[in-house]
Scaffold this active site. Structure first.
Site, PDB file in Angstrom:
ATOM      1  CB  SER A  26     -15.693  20.035 -82.930  1.00  0.00           C
ATOM      2  OG  SER A  26     -15.074  21.210 -83.319  1.00  0.00           O
ATOM      3  N   GLY A  27     -18.192  22.318 -83.337  1.00  0.00           N
ATOM      4  CA  GLY A  27     -18.936  23.068 -84.345  1.00  0.00           C
ATOM      5  C   GLY A  27     -20.433  22.987 -84.179  1.00  0.00           C
TER       6      GLY A  27
ATOM      7  CG  ASN B 239     -16.370  25.966 -84.970  1.00  0.00           C
ATOM      8  OD1 ASN B 239     -16.497  27.007 -85.603  1.00  0.00           O
ATOM      9  ND2 ASN B 239     -16.716  25.832 -83.711  1.00  0.00           N
TER      10      ASN B 239
ATOM     11  CB  THR C 150     -18.059  28.529 -78.280  1.00  0.00           C
ATOM     12  OG1 THR C 150     -17.220  27.393 -78.130  1.00  0.00           O
ATOM     13  CG2 THR C 150     -17.348  29.738 -77.771  1.00  0.00           C
TER      14      THR C 150
ATOM     15  CB  SER D 158     -12.708  24.859 -83.511  1.00  0.00           C
ATOM     16  OG  SER D 158     -12.765  23.767 -82.656  1.00  0.00           O
ATOM     17  CB  SER D 159     -13.268  26.197 -77.942  1.00  0.00           C
ATOM     18  OG  SER D 159     -14.463  26.835 -78.262  1.00  0.00           O
TER      19      SER D 159
ATOM     20  N   GLY E 259     -15.803  19.860 -78.107  1.00  0.00           N
ATOM     21  CA  GLY E 259     -16.775  18.817 -78.437  1.00  0.00           C
ATOM     22  C   GLY E 259     -16.087  17.546 -78.907  1.00  0.00           C
TER      23      GLY E 259
ATOM     24  CD  GLU F 245     -11.842  18.348 -81.887  1.00  0.00           C
ATOM     25  OE1 GLU F 245     -10.709  17.848 -81.762  1.00  0.00           O
ATOM     26  OE2 GLU F 245     -12.057  19.571 -81.829  1.00  0.00           O
TER      27      GLU F 245
HETATM   28  N1  ADP Z   1     -27.106  30.077 -82.282  1.00  0.00           N
HETATM   29  C1  ADP Z   1     -26.347  30.301 -83.342  1.00  0.00           C
HETATM   30  N2  ADP Z   1     -26.725  31.190 -84.254  1.00  0.00           N
HETATM   31  C2  ADP Z   1     -25.973  31.444 -85.348  1.00  0.00           C
HETATM   32  N3  ADP Z   1     -24.821  30.795 -85.617  1.00  0.00           N
HETATM   33  C3  ADP Z   1     -24.375  29.879 -84.759  1.00  0.00           C
HETATM   34  C4  ADP Z   1     -25.121  29.590 -83.568  1.00  0.00           C
HETATM   35  N4  ADP Z   1     -24.438  28.642 -82.936  1.00  0.00           N
HETATM   36  C5  ADP Z   1     -23.337  28.369 -83.668  1.00  0.00           C
HETATM   37  N5  ADP Z   1     -23.296  29.103 -84.756  1.00  0.00           N
HETATM   38  C6  ADP Z   1     -22.264  29.079 -85.828  1.00  0.00           C
HETATM   39  O1  ADP Z   1     -21.528  27.914 -85.729  1.00  0.00           O
HETATM   40  C7  ADP Z   1     -20.159  28.151 -85.504  1.00  0.00           C
HETATM   41  C8  ADP Z   1     -19.572  27.144 -84.549  1.00  0.00           C
HETATM   42  O2  ADP Z   1     -20.105  27.341 -83.276  1.00  0.00           O
HETATM   43  P1  ADP Z   1     -19.270  27.092 -81.966  1.00  0.00           P
HETATM   44  O3  ADP Z   1     -20.113  27.542 -80.860  1.00  0.00           O
HETATM   45  O4  ADP Z   1     -17.942  27.706 -82.084  1.00  0.00           O
HETATM   46  O5  ADP Z   1     -19.133  25.561 -81.968  1.00  0.00           O
HETATM   47  P2  ADP Z   1     -18.457  24.663 -80.868  1.00  0.00           P
HETATM   48  O6  ADP Z   1     -18.043  25.538 -79.767  1.00  0.00           O
HETATM   49  O7  ADP Z   1     -19.522  23.711 -80.480  1.00  0.00           O
HETATM   50  O8  ADP Z   1     -17.338  24.002 -81.526  1.00  0.00           O
HETATM   51  C9  ADP Z   1     -20.083  29.542 -84.987  1.00  0.00           C
HETATM   52  O9  ADP Z   1     -18.894  30.146 -85.338  1.00  0.00           O
HETATM   53  C10 ADP Z   1     -21.280  30.205 -85.645  1.00  0.00           C
HETATM   54  O10 ADP Z   1     -20.918  30.642 -86.900  1.00  0.00           O
HETATM   55 MG    MG Z   2     -16.329  25.888 -79.018  1.00  0.00          MG
END
Ligand code: ADP
Ligand code: MG
Length: 1079
Positions: free
Chosen positions: A107-108, A157, A112, A160-161, A387, A389
């Site tokens: 997660s994070g 996060n 996404t 977080s989804s 992800g 957790e």
């Molecule tokens: N490629 C990227 N560039 C900039 N920031 C990112 C990138 N990927 C993730 N982040 C940062 O990390 C945070 C968490 O990403 P997210 O995709 O929501 O994580 P996950 O879905 O894996 O839990 C996002 O809100 C963003 O702020």
């Molecule tokens: Mg996500």
């Protein structure tokens, strides 16, 4: 073999871990860290992309970057998620292989974000057009909607989804998007009613409260204050960097684009508001007479408002919160609920309401983005699932989430590690096995149908009797105790181990990604996912179409006494389907790694990364990649694809495909270590070899295309030419026919003309002959007649007079004259004697007559003119006439006198008392009285004298006194002399021997010379007794002065004398008068 190798050139660290030398965990981490510190967040392991979350926005997602990566080979540019997206999209489009993008990570870690990047890249490079753009827009805009309702801030996060999402994007054969299907997996609905510390409820609640207009809030009976709602945690109501109000607008806008109707949006918001209201309903105990506690609603206001929002009758819901009806075998038993049960019912309702709303949203979005065309389409699946957790307090949700991640890891292992290695063995390729951890055993622990944890949970839930989380744990302890990945206090105890980190009500699973401690509390409930039927029935009764749809089981007509499937069961089934689905597709991996736990940019926590790299099996992945072959293909398709690269295999290879491929490879001189021949497949070690082949193929295809084009063009030109030729013949034949027809018609016409001419000529010839004959006959007759005539005339001539001509002539002349006179009469000029006009002469022979008539007419009109005169005027004119006769063309002075009237008496002597004596001396009528200059004989000077003329005399008198100086009877005047010039000199010459002549002649000068001389002449001519007075006009005359005769000579004066006449005595005999040249 020249291939761009940017992976080796100008690269920070090593772009592809496969090329890492030496390969150890340390060098691996070192490389990742080095690249991360230089903002290179992407690194390859072969075709797998490792993505490190930068936790800040990097300028590497610009449209320019998209262009850069578009249609480029995977290894051509530096590692990027776009390269993977491009590769996947192109093999989908060009090789017709369905693709899936598997994004995994904690997660994070950025899953996404990665899924959004992939989608936006594909949207940017795929087809364009109004319809396609709409589809793209809808697909992309489904994200914000789902994120608002399905994402929340967690400690890991901020966005977080809290649900799993798999999206199939469907493309047509050209690669244009047609639509999509979204599948959602298990929303973490417990969050609706309770959030762990430091976390928030789903975004939409906060977005609604801060972003909606006052009006909307009023309609929804809400207040803009997060603290007013029990379900919203207060400790992180606002998240830095997250603008809830702005996001609310984005969500509304996205919903609009996706195709939500205004009333649908309203319904959705009403449901969200209802959940908030529901949270505020509180219960209090009320003791019953039977000693039991019964719950009562504390403050009914929230309940009332919620019922109003959803159109539910308040009493129905109130009852549903107080009683529970159990139906079994035609029996209905109602029991009252105590406070705890009421709260449970309330929260269950809220969770169900929200999760069902979420599922409805997904369904509704799917309706909008569904591909319209029924044609076969290609699919690209993007999996963004929660992800792995590990929280402090892990419950059923984490258990499910982590189970899902186990399954994904399985798939990864299956496809990249096991499957690959097995294939080498199967194909007979020399291979040393690489060890890796296969998590199938953990999956078995969870999902095994007989003794898996999920199966046992279901069993517990369905078992009659009292079921609690503890009985479930007991069951686990008995059945799973021996499993090497399962731990609990009891199972350890049985091994005589005392583990205090393991509380009594917990069990621990050693996941592939680490050990996770789960608390059993809530497992049974959450798995049961029980909603009292009274509540679902109450919901169904709502006067709100959406609510009704969400609770179909509340319909009393369709009462189903069977238990609904448990949450775990459902999830297992859907994960199973998902895995099946993924296995049919060509996988593309993005493995997201979290560089630190603090959501901080620029921080690379080595141990954390190392842990993730380990459990993700990245090192093993690299090893397999290094030892293995990057690319393999069955011989048939391989030959099919590259056969154009060799003359022997092109266009058809007769013989086994393997031999064909061997011939091909030898012909292309690919080094032997670059590939191996398996039983049914060829294995190519290095992507570069593949690129080399692809490059060659591309070139060859271009050449082939040119060839085809050439032949096609030749064929096209030739068919066109043949067509033209054929057409030309048709046209020519038609034209020739036409030309011949024309020619024939012309000849025919000409023949007719010639014929007619000949015929005419012949006919005329005949006619001439006939005429001649006839003429001859007539001539004979005429001659005879003339002859007879002559004879007769000769005989009778003497009886006629040839005078007819004269008569005709006279008549003609008469007519002409008549016409002439009448014409002249009508055109006569005016009666003015000075009118010079006269009509033109019509005939030459009338010349004389015409001029004479003009004269006569003029005379006549003069006469007419004169006849109007009075006697005096007549006399005046007569005098003027006489003057004219005397002087015209003779004296230069004359013309100037014409205009002066002859006044006669200029002095009015009789009236002037000064001249009284004079007037009495002159007894006759004065005809003229004027002042003249008498020229002195001695010096030629003039002295003024009065000049008076009567019928008989000329009197000269002194001008001042009027004293008589001379009185000359006119009879004594012999002649008058004047010059021919402009002067006023005149000489009165007296008769010699007369009485007056004694003193000599008078030489006078007057301004009225013409008048004086004329009058003198007139008097003399009128008197009967006298002869006419002579008027001499000469520039030299003699004047008798006393004794001598003096010559008066007029000369033209020189200019120096000025303009006046001067008289000078030159000598005794000459008096010279100088007259200025008349101008
Ligand atoms: N490629 C990227 N560039 C900039 N920031 C990112 C990138 N990927 C993730 N982040 C940062 O990390 C945070 C968490 O990403 P997210 O995709 O929501 O994580 P996950 O879905 O894996 O839990 C996002 O809100 C963003 O702020
Ligand atoms: Mg996500």
């Amino acid at each position: 073999m020249e291939v761009k190798t940017s992976l080796l050139d100008n690269m920070i660290g090593v772009g592809d871990m496969v090329l890492l030398e030496p390969l150890t965990e340390d060098s691996f981490l070192e490389n990742l860290k080095k690249r991360f510190n230089h903002n290179e967040i992407y690194t390859y392991i072969g075709s797998v992309v490792i993505s490190l979350n930068p936790y800040r926005s990097l300028p590497i997602y610009t449209p320019d970057k998209v262009e850069e990566y578009r249609n480029r080979n995977f290894y051509e540019l530096s590692p990027h998620i776009y390269a993977l997206a491009d590769e996947a999209y192109r093999s989908l489009r060009d090789q017709d292989k369905d693709q899936c993008i598997l994004i995994t990570g904690e997660s994070g870690a950025g899953k996404t974000e990665a899924s959004k990047l992939v989608m936006s890249y594909v949207a940017a490079v795929c087809g364009k057009g109004q319809e396609v753009n709409k589809v793209k827009e809808q697909l992309l805009q489904s994200n914000p909607v789902l994120e608002a309702f399905g994402n929340a801030k967690t400690v890991r996060n901020d966005n977080s989804s809290r649900f799993g999402k798999y999206m199939d994007i469907e493309f047509d054969f050209k690669g244009d998007p047609l639509g999509g299907v979204i599948s959602n997996y298990l929303l973490e609905k417990s969050r609706v009613v309770k959030q762990p510390r430091g976390e928030r409820n789903f975004h939409i609640f906060y977005q609604l409260l801060s972003g909606a207009s006052d009006d909307t809030l009023k309609k929804l009976k809400l207040e803009r204050d997060v603290s007013k709602y029990n379900y919203l945690s207060l400790d992180s109501a606002t998240v830095s960097g997250l603008d809830d109000a702005a996001n609310f607008r984005t969500v509304r806008n996205a919903m609009q684009i996706v195709g939500f109707m205004e009333d649908e949006m309203q319904s959705v918001l009403e449901l969200v508001a209802a959940v908030l209201k529901l949270g505020n309903i509180e219960f209090k105990p009320e003791s019953r007479c039977n000693g039991m506690d019964e719950s009562r609603i504390k403050d009914k206001n929230d309940l009332k408002e919620m019922c109003e929002l959803l159109g539910i009758e308040q009493s129905v819901l109130e009852r549903a919160f107080s009683y529970r009806t159990v139906e079994a075998k035609m029996e209905k038993v109602s029991t009252t609920l105590n406070v705890a049960q009421a709260y449970y019912a309330r929260d269950a309702l809220a969770k169900n309401l929200y999760s069902r709303l979420f599922s409805w949203l997904v369904t509704r979005i799917n309706e909008s983005i569904k591909a319209q065309a029924k044609t076969r389409h290609k699919v690209m699946g993007v999996l963004d699932i929660y992800g792995f957790e590990i929280f402090e307090d892990n419950s059923f949700e984490q258990f499910i989430i982590n189970y899902c991640n186990e399954k994904l890891q399985q798939i990864f292992i299956e496809l990249t590690l096991r499957e690959e290695q097995e294939e080498y063995v199967r194909e007979g390729i020399e291979w040393t096995n690489i060890e890796y951890f296969n998590n199938a055993i953990i999956c078995g622990l969870i999902e095994n149908n007989q003794n898996g944890i999920l199966a046992m949970l279901d069993e517990e839930c369905l078992r009659p009797g009292t079921v609690t989380d503890e009985t479930f744990l007991d069951k686990l302890n008995t059945i799973c105790a021996d499993h090497q990945h399962f731990e609990s206090r009891l199972s350890k105890n049985s091994k005589f181990l005392n583990d205090h980190s393991l509380p009594h009500n917990c069990f621990r699973i050693q996941h592939y990604a680490g050990k996770v401690l789960y608390r059993v509390e809530g497992f049974v409930d959450k798995n049961n996912d029980l909603l009292y039927r009274d509540l679902s029935q109450a919901m169904y009764k709502a006067n709100h179409s959406l609510i009704k749809q969400l609770f179909p089981e509340g319909n009393p007509v369709k009462v189903n006494l069977k238990r609904p499937p448990t949450a775990g069961f459902q999830f297992k089934a859907s994960v199973g389907t998902l895995m099946g689905n993924l296995q049919t597709k060509n996988p593309n991996y993005i493995r997201c790694i979290k560089p630190n736990d603090k959501k901080a940019s620029h921080v690379f926590n080595e141990s954390l990364v190392c842990h993730q790299a380990r459990y993700l099996g990245l090192m093993e992945n690299i090893r397999v990649r290094r030892a293995g072959y990057a690319f393999r293909q069955a011989y048939e398709p391989c030959l099919e694809r590259y056969k154009m690269l060799c003359k022997n295999t092109w266009p058809h290879w007769k013989g086994p495909a393997r031999q064909g491929v061997e011939v091909l490879m030898t012909d292309l001189q690919v080094p032997a270590e670059e590939f191996s021949y398996g039983r049914s497949k060829i294995f190519i070690r290095n992507p570069r070899t593949l690129f080399f082949l692809e490059e060659k193929r591309k070139q060859c295809l271009e050449d082939l295309a040119t060839l085809i084009q050439k032949i096609y063009r030749g064929w096209k030109c030739r068919s066109h030419f043949l067509l033209l030729k054929k057409s030309q013949i048709v046209v020519a034949s038609w034209y020739r026919r036409y030309a011949q027809q024309k020619k024939y018609q012309k000849i025919k016409h000409a023949t007719t003309v010639v014929q007619s001419y000949t015929r005419g000529w012949q006919a005329r010839k005949l006619l001439r002959e006939l005429k001649y004959q006839k003429k001859c006959e007539e001539a004979v007759t005429t001659i005879a007649a003339f002859w007879h005539g002559t004879q007769v005339r000769r005989e009778y001539r003497k009886f006629f007079r040839a005078n007819a001509g004269k008569k005709i002539y006279n008549f003609t002349i008469q007519r002409i004259m008549q016409k002439y006179f009448l014409g002249l009469k009508s055109k006569l000029p005016s009666m003015s004697p000075i009118d010079k006009t006269w009509p033109a002469r019509p005939y030459l022979f009338l010349d004389g007559v015409h001029a004479e008539l003009r004269r006569i007419f003029h005379l006549w009109r003069c006469k007419k003119y004169r006849s109007q005169f009075t006697e005096e005027k007549k006399a005046v004119y007569e005098e003027k006439l006489e003057a004219s006769e005397l002087f015209k063309d003779k004296k230069a002075l004359y013309p100037s006198s014409v205009r002066q009237p002859f006044k006669g008496d200029y002095l009015e002597i009789s009236k002037n008392p000064k001249y009284q004596k004079l007037s009495s001396a002159v007894d006759e009528k004065i005809l003229l009285a004027d002042v003249v200059n008498k020229i002195n004989r001695a010096n030629g000077k003039g002295s003024p004298r009065l000049f008076v003329l009567t019928k008989k005399n000329v009197v000269l008198a002194d001008q001042k006194t009027g004293q008589l100086k001379a009185n000359v009877p006119l009879t004594d005047v012999a002649s008058v002399s004047t010059s021919s010039q402009t002067d006023g000199f005149f000489a009165l010459k007296l008769k010699e021997g007369s009485a007056s002549a004694v003193k000599g002649d008078f030489l006078l000068s007057s301004d009225h010379l013409i008048e004086i001389v004329t009058k003198l002449h007139r008097i003399s001519s009128m008197a009967a007794d006298r002869e006419k007075l002579n008027i001499d006009i000469s520039d030299e005359f003699l004047v008798q002065f006393k004794q001598d005769k003096v010559c008066v000579k007029f000369i033209h004066g020189s200019p120096k004398n000025g303009n006046s006449v001067s008289c000078k005595r030159k000598n005794n005999r000459l008096l010279e008068v100088s007259v200025p040249a008349s101008s």
